[in-house]
Every structure is written in C-alpha cells, then in structure tokens.
Scaffold this active site. Structure first.
Site, PDB file in Angstrom:
ATOM      1  N   ASP A  61      43.429  36.291  35.066  1.00 26.75           N
ATOM      2  CA  ASP A  61      42.875  36.422  36.455  1.00 26.75           C
ATOM      3  C   ASP A  61      42.971  35.037  37.304  1.00 26.75           C
ATOM      4  OD1 ASP A  61      40.479  37.173  38.486  1.00 26.75           O
ATOM      5  OD2 ASP A  61      39.752  35.365  37.176  1.00 26.75           O
ATOM      6  N   ASP A  64      42.918  45.184  35.010  1.00 28.43           N
ATOM      7  CA  ASP A  64      42.732  44.428  33.717  1.00 28.43           C
ATOM      8  C   ASP A  64      43.987  44.131  33.046  1.00 28.43           C
ATOM      9  OD1 ASP A  64      39.896  44.564  34.465  1.00 28.43           O
ATOM     10  OD2 ASP A  64      39.481  45.458  32.565  1.00 28.43           O
ATOM     11  N   GLU A  80      46.385  41.913  34.576  1.00 28.16           N
ATOM     12  CA  GLU A  80      45.806  40.336  34.553  1.00 28.16           C
ATOM     13  C   GLU A  80      46.228  39.895  32.974  1.00 28.16           C
ATOM     14  OE1 GLU A  80      42.251  40.082  37.811  1.00 28.16           O
ATOM     15  OE2 GLU A  80      41.731  40.722  35.530  1.00 28.16           O
TER      16      GLU A  80
END
Lengths: 232, 232
Positions: B52, B121, B124
């Site tokens: 992230d 997710d 990332e």
C-alpha cells in the site's frame, strides 16, 4: 534563502541542501507568496504532497522490518499513530521548524505558526524537499533521528501491546507458559516504582520497571522482545 | 509455489521472483492458511500493508514529476482516483491475479475471488512482494505498464481538467488568450463526433475530437499539454 534554518539543519542533523530554492519552497506558505508577488516564489503544498507519501513508505518499511511477527492490524494502528497530524506537528517543533516558516502577516497574527495542521504540513514538506534534494537514504537518516527513537521511548506504547506481541512470538511453535512476578516495590506513596520479572516456561527472560504493575510488565515484555530479535 | 502465476508473470511482465515464498504469501488469504495448518503458510496481510505504501510513493512521485504545474489539490484528487479500491481491483483483474489467489473453501463459495476489496488487497500485496524481492525499480517498471498508461487513455480525466491545467501552464508568464473553435461535426444523431481546434494568442496549438464539444476541448487541451511537455 532562509539562512538560520540552514544553520540549524547543519548543526542538529548534519543536513546540507544542494538546492536552496527547494528548502525555501518547503517553508513558504501561500499567504507569504501572495504578499510578495513578482519574486517567483513557490509555496510548500506540492512538496508536501510528495513528502506525505515519502514518510508513509519510510515508516511502513521500518515497522514491517522491525516487527516481523506483528499482524497487519497492529502495524496499521502503529503507523497511523506515528504519521498523524499531532505527531508530525510535535516532530516539527522538536526540529525548530516553527521558527522558520514564512507566513503572510494575516496568518502570523492569527497564530498560524503554532497551528498543528500547518506544522504537520511543514514536517511533510521538509521531508519531501529532502527527498527531492538528496534521495531516500537522507530521509531515512533524518527519520532515524526524529521519529524512530520515539518507539523506544514508549511514545506509541498505547498502540503496541508488548505483552500480546511477546505471546505471539513465543507461541509460534506451541503453548508457552508466560508469567510476570512482582519482585520489588520501591519509593513512597506518590512515586512508587514496581519491578517485575518475566518468566517463560520457568526460564527468567527479563525484568521491567514502571510506575504501575501494568507498565512494568509491558517494559519487561518489550525487553524480552528486543533480546529475542537481537538473537535472530 | 503457484506455478501458473509465475509463468503468467514471466510471460506478461518479464517478472521472475527470487523468493517464491514471498510470492506465495502475497496470494494466500488467511482462510486458506486456516484450512492448511502445519504447512507454515503465511497470509498476505503484512505484505499488503507494505505494498500500500509502496504504491502511494511510486504513484505520488510519478504525478509530481509528470505534472510540474499541477496544484496540490488536483494532485491529491488524481492520486486518490488512481490508488483507490476500484482501480486496484481492475488492475488486479487485468493482470489475471484473480485466478491465482489461494482461498479457503467458504470464501471461495461466497464469491470472494471476484470481490473488489480482496482484489485490491492482492494488487497491493503483490506490489509489496515485488518490492521486497526486487526493490523499487522493479515496482516502477511494473506500474509503468499497468497503471500509468491509464492516464494517457483518459481513465482519470474526470479528475484532471486538462483545460484548466493548460491555462495554468500557458499563463505562467502572463495572460494568454485561449480559444476553442468548433471546426467539424460529423456522424449521425446518435454517433455525433465533434472536432475542435485550440488557438492560443492566435496560434493554432492542437485539435481534439470527442462525442461532445466539452470532451473534444479536453482532448485538444491534453494534446497541447503533451506537446508542451515533450519540448521541455
């Protein structure tokens, strides 16, 4: 060129900017630019945009590597505590950055210089300028001095629970019996200090002191964690 | 080792992981780990935490350098549009990442594999794994292929206003008269195409087409901006 700032950075952090304009930009608010038209001045906001992301990655990578067993939820809470406005604002003041911000007169009179949101912005814009001027290593060196020691000083301990973390680390390969025993209680009624000993499966791992039993236990757990990590 | 994923990455991105465990971890959900105990598996969440922040800095620095005149507010809006869940989820699908996620049976049955939050997710965590395995340059190369072309394809044009940006760029040194003239209107009632010519201080800079006059003007402004940047 903000000479006093450059001296301060050189003396306290051994930081010497190559591009002085960049440093000026990082410390100049739009209100100052508006009051000094035709000087080709720039204000800090674009560099702050970059600095924000630079601080995120440097702090994230440090936490990721320092706490190899820490689950994501706790990492995220810890990062949020470290990179939030109040923290950055405090760091900015520690670095004396408040002294060097170039503000317009109206902003100065309204007390902007001590405003937490502005100080946070300036901490980010300074970091962004340092990154542009000298790259990521220089930012890391700066942050190693200004932010990371706060972890060891316990500033973010309300977010990290060392006891739970130790439990996770020790119990990776099965159940471990962890016990905290009070071994000393010193001082008077108003300055009492507790000392506990941490025992895991009968083996003494560490001792910790604190103004409450809870704090003493957290400190003992933190010490044990440091010992375990230094052996890895 | 998720062999098909490695083949896919090699073929489409010329990416070859050194640490296969890292790649496995990036594509493994907690539900899968729980269903396969005692295999020492790890799930993606910690690497996602890092990825992230890696994506934030890579996108931020790219935007900062690509749009040297863009004010912070617009940079922030543009970054937010690029790094948000929907965008990352789309990128993950484009990279076929949905095929390789290791899910528990319950999650699979509930349709998690196509869930936007999970795909985001995984995008990332993949980036985080790539960063750990090969460093920032490798992430930049990947993102140059997957994210940045979307800027030129106009995917984020709703956030960037090319006309305003061109005005800012052209008027840095004083007023410039910018005019958009409709020069053609073709197609039928339902597939009308407008073409405009952009004229700045009497000089023809570019032309742009679009299904509305507004879009044609935005495209003309974008072309003019590209021309100006390529000359810098």
């Amino acid at each position: 060129m903000i000479k006093a700032l450059e001296d301060d950075l050189a003396q306290n952090f051994n930081i010497h900017f190559n591009n002085h304009d960049l440093l000026d930009e990082a410390f100049t608010q739009a209100s100052y630019v508006n009051e000094h038209p035709n000087q080709g001045l720039k204000f800090y906001e674009r560099i702050e945009f970059l600095g924000d992301a630079v601080l995120q990655i440097v702090v994230s990578e440090y936490l990721f590597k320092r706490y190899p067993e820490m689950p994501q939820g706790k990492l995220t809470r810890l990062r949020a505590a470290m990179v939030k406005e109040d923290s950055f604002s405090d760091f900015a003041k520690e670095c004396h950055f408040d002294r060097y911000i170039r503000l317009g007169k109206g902003e100065e009179l309204s007390g902007a210089r001590q405003r937490s949101s502005l100080l946070c912005d300036i901490f980010e814009s300074f970091t962004g300028a340092l990154y542009l001027d000298q790259g990521r290593d220089a930012v890391e060196e700066f942050v190693q001095k200004v932010i990371f020691p706060k972890l060891d000083e316990g500033r973010f301990d309300h977010v990290i629970d060392h006891k739970s973390e130790l439990q996770e680390v020790l119990q990776v390969h099965g159940d471990v019996d962890i016990d905290y025993q009070l071994i000393a209680e010193t001082g008077g009624e108003n300055d009492r200090v507790f000392e506990v000993e941490l025992i895991a499966d009968g083996k003494k791992l560490s001792r910790g002191k604190g103004t409450s039993k809870k704090l003493a236990e957290q400190n003992a757990a933190n010490k044990a964690l440091q010992q375990i990590k230094s052996k890895k």
